[in-house]
Design a protein around this motif. Structure first.
Motif, PDB file in Angstrom:
ATOM      1  N   CYS A  60     -96.622  49.411 -14.525  1.00 12.66           N
ATOM      2  CA  CYS A  60     -95.612  48.966 -15.485  1.00 12.66           C
ATOM      3  C   CYS A  60     -95.261  50.156 -16.350  1.00 12.66           C
ATOM      4  O   CYS A  60     -96.139  50.791 -16.929  1.00 12.66           O
ATOM      5  CB  CYS A  60     -96.163  47.825 -16.345  1.00 12.66           C
ATOM      6  SG  CYS A  60     -95.051  47.411 -17.710  1.00 12.66           S
ATOM      7  N   ILE A  62     -93.155  50.044 -18.997  1.00 15.81           N
ATOM      8  CA  ILE A  62     -92.504  49.651 -20.257  1.00 15.81           C
ATOM      9  C   ILE A  62     -93.130  50.355 -21.457  1.00 15.81           C
ATOM     10  O   ILE A  62     -92.425  50.838 -22.332  1.00 15.81           O
ATOM     11  CB  ILE A  62     -92.522  48.111 -20.419  1.00 15.81           C
ATOM     12  CG1 ILE A  62     -91.481  47.526 -19.461  1.00 15.81           C
ATOM     13  CG2 ILE A  62     -92.210  47.706 -21.862  1.00 15.81           C
ATOM     14  CD1 ILE A  62     -91.278  46.059 -19.541  1.00 15.81           C
ATOM     15  N   CYS A  63     -94.452  50.431 -21.494  1.00 15.20           N
ATOM     16  CA  CYS A  63     -95.055  51.057 -22.676  1.00 15.20           C
ATOM     17  C   CYS A  63     -96.021  52.166 -22.268  1.00 15.20           C
ATOM     18  O   CYS A  63     -96.387  52.288 -21.093  1.00 15.20           O
ATOM     19  CB  CYS A  63     -95.708  50.002 -23.574  1.00 15.20           C
ATOM     20  SG  CYS A  63     -97.439  49.682 -23.271  1.00 15.20           S
ATOM     21  N   ASN A  65     -99.037  52.507 -22.312  1.00 11.35           N
ATOM     22  CA  ASN A  65    -100.292  52.136 -21.627  1.00 11.35           C
ATOM     23  C   ASN A  65    -100.160  52.328 -20.120  1.00 11.35           C
ATOM     24  O   ASN A  65    -101.150  52.580 -19.428  1.00 11.35           O
ATOM     25  CB  ASN A  65    -100.664  50.675 -21.916  1.00 11.35           C
ATOM     26  CG  ASN A  65    -101.174  50.486 -23.327  1.00 11.35           C
ATOM     27  OD1 ASN A  65    -101.598  51.448 -23.969  1.00 11.35           O
ATOM     28  ND2 ASN A  65    -101.136  49.261 -23.821  1.00 11.35           N
ATOM     29  N   GLU A  66     -98.946  52.169 -19.607  1.00 13.23           N
ATOM     30  CA  GLU A  66     -98.646  52.336 -18.179  1.00 13.23           C
ATOM     31  C   GLU A  66     -99.726  51.747 -17.288  1.00 13.23           C
ATOM     32  O   GLU A  66    -100.353  52.436 -16.473  1.00 13.23           O
ATOM     33  CB  GLU A  66     -98.388  53.823 -17.878  1.00 13.23           C
ATOM     34  CG  GLU A  66     -97.190  54.321 -18.693  1.00 13.23           C
ATOM     35  CD  GLU A  66     -96.546  55.593 -18.176  1.00 13.23           C
ATOM     36  OE1 GLU A  66     -97.276  56.438 -17.631  1.00 13.23           O
ATOM     37  OE2 GLU A  66     -95.321  55.731 -18.346  1.00 13.23           O
ATOM     38  N   CYS A  67     -99.946  50.460 -17.464  1.00  6.61           N
ATOM     39  CA  CYS A  67    -100.953  49.745 -16.670  1.00  6.61           C
ATOM     40  C   CYS A  67    -100.655  49.896 -15.179  1.00  6.61           C
ATOM     41  O   CYS A  67     -99.501  49.772 -14.755  1.00  6.61           O
ATOM     42  CB  CYS A  67    -100.917  48.255 -16.986  1.00  6.61           C
ATOM     43  SG  CYS A  67    -101.309  47.861 -18.689  1.00  6.61           S
ATOM     44  N   SER A  75    -102.375  42.470 -17.014  1.00  4.64           N
ATOM     45  CA  SER A  75    -102.136  43.701 -17.791  1.00  4.64           C
ATOM     46  C   SER A  75    -102.937  43.752 -19.095  1.00  4.64           C
ATOM     47  O   SER A  75    -103.456  42.736 -19.560  1.00  4.64           O
ATOM     48  CB  SER A  75    -100.654  43.763 -18.136  1.00  4.64           C
ATOM     49  OG  SER A  75    -100.296  42.601 -18.869  1.00  4.64           O
ATOM     50  N   CYS A  77    -101.649  43.919 -21.910  1.00  6.08           N
ATOM     51  CA  CYS A  77    -100.971  43.055 -22.880  1.00  6.08           C
ATOM     52  C   CYS A  77    -101.135  41.575 -22.558  1.00  6.08           C
ATOM     53  O   CYS A  77    -100.619  40.719 -23.279  1.00  6.08           O
ATOM     54  CB  CYS A  77     -99.491  43.421 -22.982  1.00  6.08           C
ATOM     55  SG  CYS A  77     -98.603  43.348 -21.418  1.00  6.08           S
ATOM     56  N   ARG A  80     -98.682  40.032 -18.033  1.00  7.29           N
ATOM     57  CA  ARG A  80     -98.069  40.508 -16.789  1.00  7.29           C
ATOM     58  C   ARG A  80     -99.126  40.478 -15.697  1.00  7.29           C
ATOM     59  O   ARG A  80    -100.292  40.771 -15.944  1.00  7.29           O
ATOM     60  CB  ARG A  80     -97.536  41.936 -16.966  1.00  7.29           C
ATOM     61  CG  ARG A  80     -96.348  41.978 -17.838  1.00  7.29           C
ATOM     62  CD  ARG A  80     -96.027  43.325 -18.416  1.00  7.29           C
ATOM     63  NE  ARG A  80     -94.965  43.111 -19.364  1.00  7.29           N
ATOM     64  CZ  ARG A  80     -93.673  43.070 -19.016  1.00  7.29           C
ATOM     65  NH1 ARG A  80     -93.295  43.336 -17.787  1.00  7.29           N
ATOM     66  NH2 ARG A  80     -92.760  42.803 -19.911  1.00  7.29           N
TER      67      ARG A  80
HETATM   68  S1  SF4 Z   1     -99.534  46.956 -21.779  1.00 10.91           S
HETATM   69 FE1  SF4 Z   1     -98.030  45.518 -20.927  1.00 10.91          FE
HETATM   70  S2  SF4 Z   1     -96.037  46.435 -21.424  1.00 10.91           S
HETATM   71 FE2  SF4 Z   1     -97.576  48.044 -21.636  1.00 10.91          FE
HETATM   72  S3  SF4 Z   1     -97.638  49.084 -19.652  1.00 10.91           S
HETATM   73 FE3  SF4 Z   1     -99.243  47.508 -19.626  1.00 10.91          FE
HETATM   74  S4  SF4 Z   1     -98.184  45.766 -18.697  1.00 10.91           S
HETATM   75 FE4  SF4 Z   1     -96.586  47.129 -19.371  1.00 10.91          FE
END
Ligand code: SF4
Length: 378
Positions: A60, A62-63, A65-67, A75, A77, A80
């Motif tokens: 991911c 989006i942030c 952390n790039e899970c 995830s 967060c 996800r």
């Molecule tokens: S914490 Fe959530 S938004 Fe951030 S990279 Fe992981 S999955 Fe994506």
């Protein structure tokens, strides 16, 4: 939804939420990060944006952390999950909070003062602040909260029905319900309703730039000016937040910044000074800065509230660095909740709590000396 196996009817969705959420409101989930979740426990809602296949799993983007997640993993967060080699958000159309708030509550003091914001949040956050005020919804997942059934179109309808001039994506962390917020904001913008983000600013540049095309205002938490403190207090990093502040500003989003002063954690006068200097030198002199008072909460219940004197010292430092609009928040009845003209000092907006008691801004200018007061006023 592209895969029917991953969709459920609205009625089943609500039933499932209610069944799963019994008793959860006061008992947050402490499920392990990236834990495997069985299929029966899941509520699949929407294919996630900004996902990328990597040899290690689905990333991911989006942030910061790039899970990177393998099949069935959840995830950081908590909202996800990867199914059939695709990343899905479980936070779409299912807010656990939906309220009508004064815009001042975000806080946004220079954006449509006295207006109402239809405010939504789903479960989940990409940080883990020890002092989180909303930990019961931020540190859990959407299948464990009591949720409303509010797809984007309905959020916009509700905003109109309740005479809200804006929709606020707030309370938990809207970066983690990006798809829901973004798609709602697109519809709202077309309908003439503004969109505001209350966020930790922990987002990657590419998704943020896309978001900025539909967001009108944001209040971003700048939690500390020390990378080590960011990591220990919030499980985040400082630099991506600083980068995000610049992107918001460069892309024309009205920006305000909140700095919560937490005793023993973020109360260093030197660091507050460094932060104010950075803001001053990087184009944020016209950006309102809210120093906010900490009250004992969550994992920092043993700490005292921030001394009001310290908040005043911080405000003086910020003013000394040339910041034009400096506020003290979470202190009822304090005179630093009012907006003053940076030229003549006239109180142009007086506030009591979230209520506007006087507004002397005329056509975006001080009614006394005609100086422009930065903000979006109508
Ligand atoms: S914490 Fe959530 S938004 Fe951030 S990279 Fe992981 S999955 Fe994506």
């Amino acid at each position: 939804m592209t895969d029917k196996n991953f969709d459920i009817s609205k009625r089943n969705f609500v039933k499932k939420c209610l069944a799963l959420s019994a008793g959860i409101a006061t008992m947050p989930c402490h499920a392990a990060i990236n834990s495997i979740v069985s299929e029966e426990q899941e509520i699949y809602r929407k294919l996630a944006m900004f996902q990328e296949e990597t040899p290690r799993g689905i990333m991911c983007r989006i942030c910061p952390n790039e899970c990177v997640l393998k099949e069935g993993e959840v995830s950081d967060c908590r909202n996800r999950i990867v199914r059939k080699s695709k990343l899905y958000t479980m936070a779409y159309g299912n807010p656990c909070s939906a309220n009508v708030d004064p815009i001042e509550k975000k806080p946004l003091y220079h954006f449509l003062p006295g207006s109402r914001a239809f405010s939504i949040a789903t479960a989940g956050c990409n940080m883990a602040c020890l002092n989180c005020q909303n930990w019961a919804i931020s540190q859990t997942s959407p299948d464990k909260t009591r949720n409303f059934d509010l797809p984007p179109v309905k959020v916009v309808e509700e905003s109109k029905r309740t005479n809200c001039r804006s929709i606020a994506y707030t309370y938990s962390e809207p970066v983690t319900f990006y798809e829901y917020a973004y798609e709602t904001a697109v519809i709202a913008k077309e309908a003439g309703i503004k969109n505001v983000f209350k966020s930790n600013g922990y987002i990657n540049p590419e998704p943020l730039k896309q978001l900025c095309t539909v967001i009108d205002a944001a209040n971003i938490d700048l939690k500390s000016f020390n990378d080590n403190t960011y990591l220990k207090l919030a499980a985040g990093k400082l630099q991506p937040v600083l980068d995000a502040l610049k992107i918001y500003k460069d892309n024309g989003v009205w920006l305000e910044i909140t700095n919560l002063i937490v005793p023993n954690w973020t109360d260093s006068i030197d660091e507050i000074g460094e932060m104010c200097k950075w803001l001053s030198e990087n184009g944020f002199k016209e950006t309102p800065l809210h120093f906010s008072r900490f009250y004992p909460t969550y994992k920092l219940e043993q700490l005292p509230p921030t001394p009001v004197e310290l908040l005043r010292t911080a405000a003086n430092i910020a003013t000394g660095e040339g910041l034009k609009y400096v506020y003290i928040g979470n202190v009822p009845g304090n005179d630093m909740a009012d907006t003053r003209c940076p030229n003549c000092g006239t109180t142009v907006i007086a506030r009591q709590g979230y209520r506007i008691t006087a507004n002397k801004i005329l056509n975006g200018r001080c009614s006394n000396c005609n100086t422009i007061i930065d903000g979006i006023w109508s």
